[in-house]
Design a protein around this motif. Structure first.
Motif, PDB file in Angstrom:
ATOM      1  N   GLU A 155       0.822  -1.207   0.000  1.00 54.59           N
ATOM      2  CA  GLU A 155       0.000   0.000   0.000  1.00 54.59           C
ATOM      3  C   GLU A 155       0.859   1.261   0.000  1.00 54.59           C
ATOM      4  OE1 GLU A 155      -2.768   0.030   3.174  1.00 54.59           O
ATOM      5  OE2 GLU A 155      -4.025  -1.575   2.338  1.00 54.59           O
ATOM      6  N   ARG A 204       2.730   1.680  -3.336  1.00 54.70           N
ATOM      7  CA  ARG A 204       1.764   2.081  -4.359  1.00 54.70           C
ATOM      8  C   ARG A 204       1.367   3.551  -4.182  1.00 54.70           C
ATOM      9  NH1 ARG A 204      -1.798  -1.798  -3.923  1.00 54.70           N
ATOM     10  NH2 ARG A 204      -1.362  -2.903  -5.873  1.00 54.70           N
ATOM     11  N   HIS A 206       1.791   6.600  -6.817  1.00 56.33           N
ATOM     12  CA  HIS A 206       0.631   7.371  -7.268  1.00 56.33           C
ATOM     13  C   HIS A 206       0.792   8.856  -6.957  1.00 56.33           C
ATOM     14  CE1 HIS A 206      -2.218   3.614  -7.224  1.00 56.33           C
ATOM     15  NE2 HIS A 206      -1.249   3.539  -8.122  1.00 56.33           N
ATOM     16  N   LEU A 257       4.011  -6.408  -5.956  1.00 56.06           N
ATOM     17  CA  LEU A 257       4.116  -5.187  -6.766  1.00 56.06           C
ATOM     18  C   LEU A 257       4.599  -5.507  -8.177  1.00 56.06           C
ATOM     19  CD1 LEU A 257       5.727  -2.933  -4.033  1.00 56.06           C
ATOM     20  CD2 LEU A 257       3.491  -2.531  -5.084  1.00 56.06           C
ATOM     21  N   ASN A 264       1.839  -7.007 -10.260  1.00 53.45           N
ATOM     22  CA  ASN A 264       0.872  -5.974 -10.635  1.00 53.45           C
ATOM     23  C   ASN A 264       1.427  -4.982 -11.649  1.00 53.45           C
ATOM     24  OD1 ASN A 264      -1.238  -6.903  -9.015  1.00 53.45           O
ATOM     25  ND2 ASN A 264      -0.495  -5.788  -7.225  1.00 53.45           N
ATOM     26  N   LEU A 281       3.926  -2.808 -11.279  1.00 55.32           N
ATOM     27  CA  LEU A 281       4.353  -1.502 -10.759  1.00 55.32           C
ATOM     28  C   LEU A 281       5.872  -1.393 -10.634  1.00 55.32           C
ATOM     29  CD1 LEU A 281       1.686  -0.786  -7.999  1.00 55.32           C
ATOM     30  CD2 LEU A 281       1.963   0.383 -10.184  1.00 55.32           C
TER      31      LEU A 281
END
Length: 267
Positions: A41, A44, A48, A82, A85, A87
């Motif tokens: 989290e 990420r 972001h 991660l 996904n 990222l």
């Protein structure tokens, strides 16, 4: 009676214990998140928010373990999540490390394909989405397509015509390239990602159902290309709507036949 409780929650005679038990049954115990979930989290959120940008190197496993007060095993688990996904990527070697990836639209395709394989989308919803998306793509392509865009579409049609003409031709992933090129002619990268994702889902279903390529695919695509050249969006939309609808009918029939034979077909 407890004056601190609203009237609606006051227990009534003879029913208080049963009511309380029923209410409590609706709840489950609170469970703390595992360490790696917090790491995922926070990394990420950092990406972001722009604190880490594509190409930036993240701290090492040891540094993150110290910062998050977790084991290095927990950090590795978070990095694997991660990475799956899309990222971050882990590079090996002297100049290796954990780096924020450049945006990869294929991540969207993989995510939607996974959902489709789990039965999250009905065939009716997929068809409707493809028709709506393709219609908007064609309208924009009629406005924005350049000579280079039109030539790429022409070249792709020739390749597909040759593929379908081969004896015993099998469905190949190249048959979805036409839809990506149509979306690329809009010069909108979001539409490209969404179009490619839906096309790949349908392509996977076609392969599982062992549906043969449409021998008229070249003619249909040439009609669409000619409408784009003429900037005739409405006829282009009509052509692709008919094609996608017929394709879905063919696919459903192939899936039904596959299930009847006891084969592995799509849902």
């Amino acid at each position: 009676m407890d004056e601190s409780l609203p009237a609606a929650t006051q227990p009534t005679a003879g029913t208080g214990n049963r009511s309380t038990r029923a209410q409590n049954a609706a709840f489950t115990p609170v469970r703390a998140k595992r360490g790696y979930e917090y790491i995922v989290e926070q990394v990420r959120d950092a990406i972001h928010s722009g604190r880490f940008r594509p190409g930036d190197q993240l701290p090492t496993e040891r540094e993150m373990a110290e910062a998050f007060k977790v084991s290095r095993h927990g950090v590795r688990e978070a990095i694997r999540g991660l990475e799956s996904n899309g990222l971050v990527e882990v590079r090996l070697g002297v100049l290796g490390g954990i780096f924020v990836r450049e945006g990869d639209p294929r991540t969207v395709t993989r995510a939607l394909s996974d959902l489709a394989s789990l039965g999250a989308f009905s065939s009716e919803s997929l068809l409707e989405a493809r028709i709506l998306l393709s219609s908007d793509v064609l309208r924009l392509a009629c406005e924005r397509a350049t000579k280079d865009d039109l030539q790429r579409l022409e070249d792709d049609i020739v390749v597909v015509e040759n593929l379908v003409a081969e004896p015993g031709a099998e469905r190949t992933s190249h048959l979805t390239e036409f839809y990506r090129l149509l979306a690329a002619a809009t010069h909108n990268e979001v539409l490209v990602a969404l179009t490619d994702s839906l096309a790949q889902i349908v392509h996977a279903r076609l392969n599982r159902a062992a549906a043969p390529p449409n021998p008229d695919i070249g003619r249909i695509r040439r009609n669409i290309l000619n409408y784009i050249r003429e900037r005739d969006a409405e006829h282009a939309v009509e052509e692709i709507t008919q094609h996608l609808t017929q394709l879905e009918h063919t696919l459903l029939a192939a899936e039904q036949s596959r299930r009847a034979q006891g084969g592995v077909g799509a849902r």
